[in-house]
Every structure is written in C-alpha cells, then in structure tokens.
Design a protein around this motif. Sequence first.
Motif, PDB file in Angstrom:
ATOM      1  N   ALA A  11       0.913  -1.160   0.008  1.00  0.00           N
ATOM      2  CA  ALA A  11      -0.080   0.058  -0.118  1.00  0.00           C
ATOM      3  C   ALA A  11       0.617   1.163   0.019  1.00  0.00           C
ATOM      4  CB  ALA A  11      -0.969   0.245   1.070  1.00  0.00           C
ATOM      5  N   ILE A  12       0.626   2.153  -0.909  1.00  0.00           N
ATOM      6  CA  ILE A  12       1.123   3.617  -0.897  1.00  0.00           C
ATOM      7  C   ILE A  12       0.104   4.430  -0.669  1.00  0.00           C
ATOM      8  CG2 ILE A  12       2.364   5.245  -2.143  1.00  0.00           C
ATOM      9  CD1 ILE A  12       3.908   3.237  -3.970  1.00  0.00           C
ATOM     10  N   PRO A  26       9.604   4.641  -5.743  1.00  0.00           N
ATOM     11  CA  PRO A  26       9.374   3.473  -4.934  1.00  0.00           C
ATOM     12  C   PRO A  26       8.242   2.680  -5.913  1.00  0.00           C
ATOM     13  CG  PRO A  26       9.293   5.291  -3.644  1.00  0.00           C
ATOM     14  CD  PRO A  26       9.349   6.053  -4.818  1.00  0.00           C
ATOM     15  N   LEU A  27       7.364   3.138  -6.532  1.00  0.00           N
ATOM     16  CA  LEU A  27       6.275   2.292  -7.266  1.00  0.00           C
ATOM     17  C   LEU A  27       6.948   1.540  -8.315  1.00  0.00           C
ATOM     18  CD1 LEU A  27       3.364   1.668  -7.751  1.00  0.00           C
ATOM     19  CD2 LEU A  27       3.372   4.004  -9.217  1.00  0.00           C
ATOM     20  N   GLU A  28       7.847   2.304  -9.156  1.00  0.00           N
ATOM     21  CA  GLU A  28       8.505   1.529 -10.203  1.00  0.00           C
ATOM     22  C   GLU A  28       9.408   0.552  -9.489  1.00  0.00           C
ATOM     23  OE1 GLU A  28      12.235   2.804 -13.106  1.00  0.00           O
ATOM     24  OE2 GLU A  28      10.884   4.311 -12.378  1.00  0.00           O
ATOM     25  N   ALA A  29      10.051   0.988  -8.156  1.00  0.00           N
ATOM     26  CA  ALA A  29      11.023  -0.278  -7.887  1.00  0.00           C
ATOM     27  C   ALA A  29      10.227  -1.461  -7.228  1.00  0.00           C
ATOM     28  CB  ALA A  29      11.892   0.517  -6.766  1.00  0.00           C
ATOM     29  N   LEU A  30       9.005  -1.178  -6.870  1.00  0.00           N
ATOM     30  CA  LEU A  30       8.119  -2.379  -5.966  1.00  0.00           C
ATOM     31  C   LEU A  30       7.803  -3.223  -7.271  1.00  0.00           C
ATOM     32  CD1 LEU A  30       6.424  -0.429  -3.342  1.00  0.00           C
ATOM     33  CD2 LEU A  30       7.649  -2.116  -3.024  1.00  0.00           C
ATOM     34  N   VAL A  37       0.900  -3.210  -5.978  1.00  0.00           N
ATOM     35  CA  VAL A  37       1.039  -1.949  -5.379  1.00  0.00           C
ATOM     36  C   VAL A  37      -0.360  -1.189  -5.698  1.00  0.00           C
ATOM     37  CG1 VAL A  37       2.205   0.263  -4.977  1.00  0.00           C
ATOM     38  CG2 VAL A  37       3.388  -1.908  -5.967  1.00  0.00           C
ATOM     39  N   ASP A  38      -1.203  -0.917  -4.795  1.00  0.00           N
ATOM     40  CA  ASP A  38      -2.224   0.034  -4.674  1.00  0.00           C
ATOM     41  C   ASP A  38      -1.851   1.349  -3.998  1.00  0.00           C
ATOM     42  OD1 ASP A  38      -4.013  -1.791  -5.642  1.00  0.00           O
ATOM     43  OD2 ASP A  38      -4.839  -2.581  -3.611  1.00  0.00           O
ATOM     44  N   ILE A  39      -2.384   2.299  -4.996  1.00  0.00           N
ATOM     45  CA  ILE A  39      -2.096   3.704  -4.408  1.00  0.00           C
ATOM     46  C   ILE A  39      -3.641   4.030  -3.783  1.00  0.00           C
ATOM     47  CG2 ILE A  39      -2.226   6.229  -5.003  1.00  0.00           C
ATOM     48  CD1 ILE A  39      -0.219   5.342  -7.405  1.00  0.00           C
ATOM     49  N   ILE A  40      -3.330   4.466  -2.425  1.00  0.00           N
ATOM     50  CA  ILE A  40      -4.454   4.769  -1.438  1.00  0.00           C
ATOM     51  C   ILE A  40      -4.683   6.010  -1.042  1.00  0.00           C
ATOM     52  CG2 ILE A  40      -5.467   3.964   0.785  1.00  0.00           C
ATOM     53  CD1 ILE A  40      -4.085   1.048   0.106  1.00  0.00           C
ATOM     54  N   ASP A  74       0.824  -6.455   2.631  1.00  0.00           N
ATOM     55  CA  ASP A  74       2.181  -7.064   3.338  1.00  0.00           C
ATOM     56  C   ASP A  74       3.156  -5.917   3.632  1.00  0.00           C
ATOM     57  OD1 ASP A  74       1.926  -9.827   3.017  1.00  0.00           O
ATOM     58  OD2 ASP A  74       1.711  -9.075   0.696  1.00  0.00           O
ATOM     59  N   ALA A  75       2.946  -4.743   3.302  1.00  0.00           N
ATOM     60  CA  ALA A  75       3.673  -3.506   3.625  1.00  0.00           C
ATOM     61  C   ALA A  75       3.300  -2.131   3.258  1.00  0.00           C
ATOM     62  CB  ALA A  75       5.191  -3.612   2.965  1.00  0.00           C
ATOM     63  N   LEU A  76       3.556  -1.027   3.870  1.00  0.00           N
ATOM     64  CA  LEU A  76       3.064   0.270   3.689  1.00  0.00           C
ATOM     65  C   LEU A  76       4.451   1.163   3.382  1.00  0.00           C
ATOM     66  CD1 LEU A  76       0.884   2.541   4.176  1.00  0.00           C
ATOM     67  CD2 LEU A  76       1.740   2.604   6.459  1.00  0.00           C
TER      68      LEU A  76
END
Length: 198
Positions: A11-12, A26-30, A37-40, A74-76
Amino acid sequence: MENQLKGKKVAIVVANGFEEVELTKPLEALREAGATVDIISPEEKSVRAWAETDWGKDYPVDKNIKDVIAQDYDALVLPGGVMNPDHLRTNDRVIAFVIGFFDDSKPIAAICHGPWTLIETGELDGRKMTSFKSLKTDLENAGALWVDEEVVTDNGLVTSRTPKDLPAFCKKMIEEIAEGRHDQRGNSAKRGGVHQLG
C-alpha cells in the motif's frame, strides 16, 4: 530484484501534495521487484502530486482509505511532500490503517516528510529514524532516536531524508518487505488490538 517481491501486496498512501518522485520511484521499484501495489488516498478518483516547486501530475487512486484494512497488505509506503502528510496525519482512517501495520509487525517505509504521519500512531518511542531535517524535533518529541543518515532501518521501519536518498531508500525498502514481518516493536510492543473504523 525481479520477482523478489512476487506475491507481496504493498500500500502506498498519499493525499494531495505528495512529492511526485517519492511516489514514482518507489512504485517503479516495487513493481519491478514483482509486488502488487495499490495507491490509496482519502481522495476518491485521483490525487495530485507536487513536483519540487509547483503542482505535478494527477495519479489514479486504486482504493479509497475507507475501503481498505492493513490486514490486506504486506507493507506500507509513505511518500513525503509537506502538504501530503499534513493532510494524512489528521485523518482518523489513515492513522488507524497505519497503526494496523505496526500491530502486525509489517514493514513500513517513509521518506522525507512522510514520517510526520507516523507520529500520530504513538508507535515511535525508542525507534531509530531519519527524515527531512525539519521533522527532527517532532520525531524526537515522539520518542524517536533521530539520526542524519541516507537510510535508517529499525525492525522493518525504513526511513530516509530527501529525494536524493531514493536509491538507498528503495533498495532497503525492498529488502525489508522481502524479509516480511518483524516481530520486535521496541517499547511500543505492549500495545495491541485491532484498529479499524467502520
């Protein structure tokens, strides 16, 4: 790094005014590492970036904060930008969501002004951290041990200072997410319970 995070869901969380590169890198790396990845956001359909000195692009919101719980991820990741965390830290749903990651000992990565939001969780006592330098006193008042380093890791909590630190931040963020839960929560381990808002 390919497939290092396969099967992981991250979650971002951002509000309007997040620093653009602190989301995009970070989005690209993840995604390159295989994570979903979800943009929240508290915003409904899109959220607007700040690009150094002026407004940047609009980014689609995958899920509204009212529709998610920490147990689904799993992570933020918390990007910075001055306006962004100032909006997030006053939103009860955001804080409940973030606390859920501490409760479950899941990795959290926050850069620049992003750690501002973490102060509201009451979970920083005794944690070694860094941030944009103007947050030093705020973090110390919250009980954190502030240091001036490009990336700091404390039991799954990853923090960095500025966009210049993004390469080190992204590398360490992926390492910590790949490791999974970190059972030790420092002085705040005695806290517990489920934090959800209806």
